[in-house]
Every structure is written in structure tokens, then in C-alpha cells.
Scaffold this active site. Sequence first.
Site: not given
Length: 332
Positions: A112, A195, A198
Site C-alpha cells: 500500500k 487480487k 478496490k
Amino acid sequence: RPRALSGIQPTAGSFHLGNYLGAIRQYVALQESHDAFYMVVDLHAITVPQDPAELRANTRLAAAQLLAAGLDPDRCTLFIQSHVPEHAQLGWVMNCITGFGEASRMTQFKDKSAKQGADRATVGLFTYPILQVADILLYQADSVPVGEDQRQHIELTRDLAERFNGRYGHTFTIPAPHIVREVAKIYDLQDPTAKMSKSAVSPKGLVNLLDDPKVSAKKFRSAVTDTDTVIRYDETEKPGVSNLLTIHSALTGTGIPELEQQYEGKGYGALKTDLADIFVEWVTPFHERTREYLGDPETLDSVLAKGAEKARAVAAETLAAAYDRMGLVPAK
Ligand code: AQP
């Protein structure tokens, strides 16, 4: 009854199909067998920049979607994380027993922060797995329903619980992840090795539950597969087809071997079109139920208020025990 606990971020507004199949469906199932606590983790959402009005709306929307997906306030405790201040309080305690190197090894942070740029990533994002540890331990959870991407964080939770118990005496239940192998990782429809997330590179690979069903149907029909023609489950050779079979099987309850038989001699087009139809049929009543919960703010608020009260009772007891064991003087 054993305890279950899980949380979901309100960040994106709509949940996606990965969230639903990997996690939320298990929340619904565990209500039957467990004393279950589920929360909308707004304190985790603020680890990345948020617009206040959007965060407020998305938090309520998240709760409405969880109810629409089948959480029953009579059979589980549903609440908003920030309504229970003990999360932040035990989070601090957990920060103080975590090694810096240990926290640095969390792969989700690496992924992230890489996406955001190392300089923009906050300390909150860095310590978010440790807040998650507190989220779980506060409820003495035995079982934590999550997708595969959360496995490392549950491992950290177990390590820290054991460390605390070892140093200060038994305080926390050691939780186990509840990961259902078949649906532990739903993949992006355009990049079936990544994966579904969002923060997907292309919105075409991400199936948001609250999108116009026609838009989602189109995404299924244009899902990336391979140049072969045989419909067979093979994660390595045929990740796209395998992902579609997984989703089909999860939504219809038909086993994968049966699906392989059913589609023998048929082309990928048939599988994609059928799946598009199956999804639309499933998601349409979900939209209606979400709209109903959103349209009745009094009921929603009352569910969340009762949930927070029940959650606080449990969380306060655990926090008090942890503070006491560590030697913090109780307030008179
Ligand atoms: N693709 C997935 N397959 C199976 N389970 C998944 N989960 C997420 N994606 C998949 C599970 O959903 C739960 C809630 O996730 P979250 O609130 O932690 O959101 P997230 O992991 O931040 O969701 P994203 O979309 O994956 O966001 P980014 O792009 O930020 O990483 C968790 O139990 C999770 O395992």
C-alpha cells in the site's frame, strides 16, 4: 459459544465481490455458531486521506450493506469501530510491545505504501495492523473470518497475544484465522493473477456490488481468460477460467467438478454470460435491501448504537485487565 470478530473498511463506498465472497459471507455464516462481533473500521479508513463527508456517508453505507448481505442484529453485534474508544487505547498498548522490524515486515504496508509513494504513506498506515491486533484481542475472539490477504496480520495478532500473555500473565485468547480456501482470494477479472481490490489498476476488473448490475454483467462478459477453449479448473495454467468457476460455484453452490461437466464442449462465452446473469440475479435484491436500510436511518442508527453498547461492555473489560496487568494504576 466461541467468539468471532471481523472488521471491514468503509473506504470505497461499495464493497466488491472479493470482500463479499472472501469475508462477508463467512460473517453471515458464523452468526449461527459464534458469538459474533462485526464492525465498520472507520479508524482504519483514515490511515489514507479521506473526505469527511464521504467517510461519514460511506460508513453508514457499509453498515447498510452488511445488513443487506445478511447480518442480523439479533444474532450478531454490529458496530462502528470509533464508537468504542478502547480500540485506540489497546492499539497503543499493542504498539508498545511490537518491534519496529516486526511491523516493517507486513507485506500489506509494503504494497500500500508503494502505491502511495513512501513519503505520502502515514505512520497510521504503518501501524494499522497493530490496531487490528487490538481490534481482535479486545473481544477475546477465537475465530477471525478474513480473506487470504489478512493471514499475516492474524499471525501478528497471535504473536502479540502470546507475547503479552507471556510477559504479564494470561489476558488474551489466541485467535485463529477463519479463511475458506475456495474463496480466500478472488481475482481481478482483467488480471486474474492479481487480487480483486478496490485499488485495482483498471476498473474493468473490479466488480463493485453497488454498481449498476448492467455494468457488472459487462465486466463478466469481457473477463480475461486464455487462448485455449476448455473450461477446466487449473489455477496455474488457466487463472481466468478458474476464477470464473470459483465465483460461479460460490454464488450457485454447484461444485467445481459439476461445473466442469456442465460446461464440457461449451465455449468461454457461455460461462461468462451465465455468470453475468447469475451475478445480476443475486445482486439485484442486495441493492434493494441496501436501499431499504439506508432509507431508514433511525433503524440503522439504533442497530449501531445497540451494537456499540454491547461491544463496549466486552472491550472495556479486556482493556481494564490489560492495563492492570501492565501496571497502569486504575482511575479511582
Ligand atoms: N479479492 C479478495 N478475495 C477475497 N477476500 C478479499 N478481501 C479483500 N479482497 C479480497 C477481504 O475482504 C475483507 C475486507 O477487506 P478490507 O476492508 O481490509 O479491505 P481491503 O483488504 O483493504 O480491500 P481491498 O479491496 O483489498 O483494498 P486494497 O486495495 O486497499 O488492498 C478482508 O477480510 C479481506 O481479506
